[in-house]
Design a protein around this motif. Structure first.
Motif, PDB file in Angstrom:
ATOM      1  N   VAL A  48      -4.420   6.557   0.475  1.00  0.00           N
ATOM      2  CA  VAL A  48      -3.880   7.387  -0.606  1.00  0.00           C
ATOM      3  C   VAL A  48      -2.484   6.912  -0.996  1.00  0.00           C
ATOM      4  O   VAL A  48      -2.153   6.823  -2.179  1.00  0.00           O
ATOM      5  N   ALA A  49      -1.646   6.588  -0.023  1.00  0.00           N
ATOM      6  CA  ALA A  49      -0.255   6.214  -0.299  1.00  0.00           C
ATOM      7  C   ALA A  49      -0.125   4.854  -0.971  1.00  0.00           C
ATOM      8  O   ALA A  49       0.876   4.581  -1.625  1.00  0.00           O
ATOM      9  N   GLU A  56       4.278  10.474  -0.899  1.00  0.00           N
ATOM     10  CA  GLU A  56       4.139  10.793   0.522  1.00  0.00           C
ATOM     11  C   GLU A  56       3.429  12.123   0.751  1.00  0.00           C
ATOM     12  O   GLU A  56       2.641  12.262   1.683  1.00  0.00           O
ATOM     13  N   ALA A  57       3.708  13.107  -0.103  1.00  0.00           N
ATOM     14  CA  ALA A  57       3.095  14.428   0.071  1.00  0.00           C
ATOM     15  C   ALA A  57       1.577  14.353  -0.098  1.00  0.00           C
ATOM     16  O   ALA A  57       0.836  14.994   0.659  1.00  0.00           O
ATOM     17  N   GLN A  58       1.107  13.589  -1.060  1.00  0.00           N
ATOM     18  CA  GLN A  58      -0.334  13.452  -1.262  1.00  0.00           C
ATOM     19  C   GLN A  58      -0.987  12.740  -0.078  1.00  0.00           C
ATOM     20  O   GLN A  58      -2.082  13.104   0.353  1.00  0.00           O
ATOM     21  N   VAL A  78       2.185  14.100  10.870  1.00  0.00           N
ATOM     22  CA  VAL A  78       1.940  12.904  10.074  1.00  0.00           C
ATOM     23  C   VAL A  78       3.252  12.504   9.417  1.00  0.00           C
ATOM     24  O   VAL A  78       3.899  13.326   8.774  1.00  0.00           O
ATOM     25  N   VAL A  79       3.621  11.237   9.577  1.00  0.00           N
ATOM     26  CA  VAL A  79       4.817  10.699   8.935  1.00  0.00           C
ATOM     27  C   VAL A  79       4.389   9.536   8.048  1.00  0.00           C
ATOM     28  O   VAL A  79       3.774   8.584   8.528  1.00  0.00           O
ATOM     29  N   VAL A  80       4.699   9.636   6.754  1.00  0.00           N
ATOM     30  CA  VAL A  80       4.346   8.599   5.784  1.00  0.00           C
ATOM     31  C   VAL A  80       5.632   7.979   5.273  1.00  0.00           C
ATOM     32  O   VAL A  80       6.541   8.686   4.826  1.00  0.00           O
ATOM     33  N   GLN A  81       5.703   6.651   5.334  1.00  0.00           N
ATOM     34  CA  GLN A  81       6.862   5.914   4.809  1.00  0.00           C
ATOM     35  C   GLN A  81       6.357   4.918   3.767  1.00  0.00           C
ATOM     36  O   GLN A  81       5.619   3.999   4.101  1.00  0.00           O
ATOM     37  N   VAL A  88       3.571   2.660   5.670  1.00  0.00           N
ATOM     38  CA  VAL A  88       3.352   2.829   7.107  1.00  0.00           C
ATOM     39  C   VAL A  88       3.138   4.316   7.371  1.00  0.00           C
ATOM     40  O   VAL A  88       3.905   5.155   6.916  1.00  0.00           O
ATOM     41  N   VAL A  89       2.074   4.619   8.111  1.00  0.00           N
ATOM     42  CA  VAL A  89       1.752   6.005   8.458  1.00  0.00           C
ATOM     43  C   VAL A  89       1.621   6.110   9.971  1.00  0.00           C
ATOM     44  O   VAL A  89       1.003   5.254  10.605  1.00  0.00           O
ATOM     45  N   GLU A  90       2.212   7.161  10.519  1.00  0.00           N
ATOM     46  CA  GLU A  90       2.081   7.427  11.946  1.00  0.00           C
ATOM     47  C   GLU A  90       1.556   8.841  12.135  1.00  0.00           C
ATOM     48  O   GLU A  90       2.098   9.792  11.565  1.00  0.00           O
TER      49      GLU A  90
END
Length: 124
Positions: A48-49, A56-58, A78-81, A88-90
């Motif tokens: 999605v990102a 990031e919210a989506q 969930v952390v989206v950068q 990068v997603v963790e």
């Protein structure tokens, strides 16, 4: 008469060990499944990102949507950068606990390039 009750005592000592040995494979299987769920949620968020019009919210909402559907990951975060070139997603959480005292954490990372549109005349 010195052996009266010995079997009961031995059983009382060995039974908790036997129960833990029977539940340990179930605990490992639940941890493995939670890790697979975290991997899938991280990949979903990256998918999605990566889209140019996304944010990031989506991506976070997509990851939590999958986590809520599949379950098996407690206390998930969930952390989206999103950078100009890479996403990068963790995803972090805990596997369900079956055996008391065993509380295994799960962490999954996924990354991918940002999608960008290249005009036809600039393509090589």
């Amino acid at each position: 008469m010195g052996q009266v009750g010995a079997t009961t005592t031995e059983l009382a000592v060995l039974m908790p060990v036997l129960i833990v040995m029977l539940l340990a494979p179930v605990q490992v299987a639940l941890w493995w499944h939670a890790r697979q769920v975290a991997d899938a949620a991280a990949e979903e968020a990256v998918d999605v990102a990566q889209v140019q019009d996304s944010n990031e919210a989506q991506a976070t909402a997509a990851a939590f949507g999958l986590l809520n559907q599949v379950g098996n990951l407690r206390g998930a975060s969930v952390v989206v950068q999103r950078g100009p070139e890479e996403v990068v997603v963790e995803v972090r959480g805990r596997a369900p606990q079956v055996v008391p005292g065993i509380n295994w954490g799960v962490t999954s990372r996924a990354a991918g390039p940002m999608e960008r549109l290249v005009p036809e005349d600039e393509r090589g």
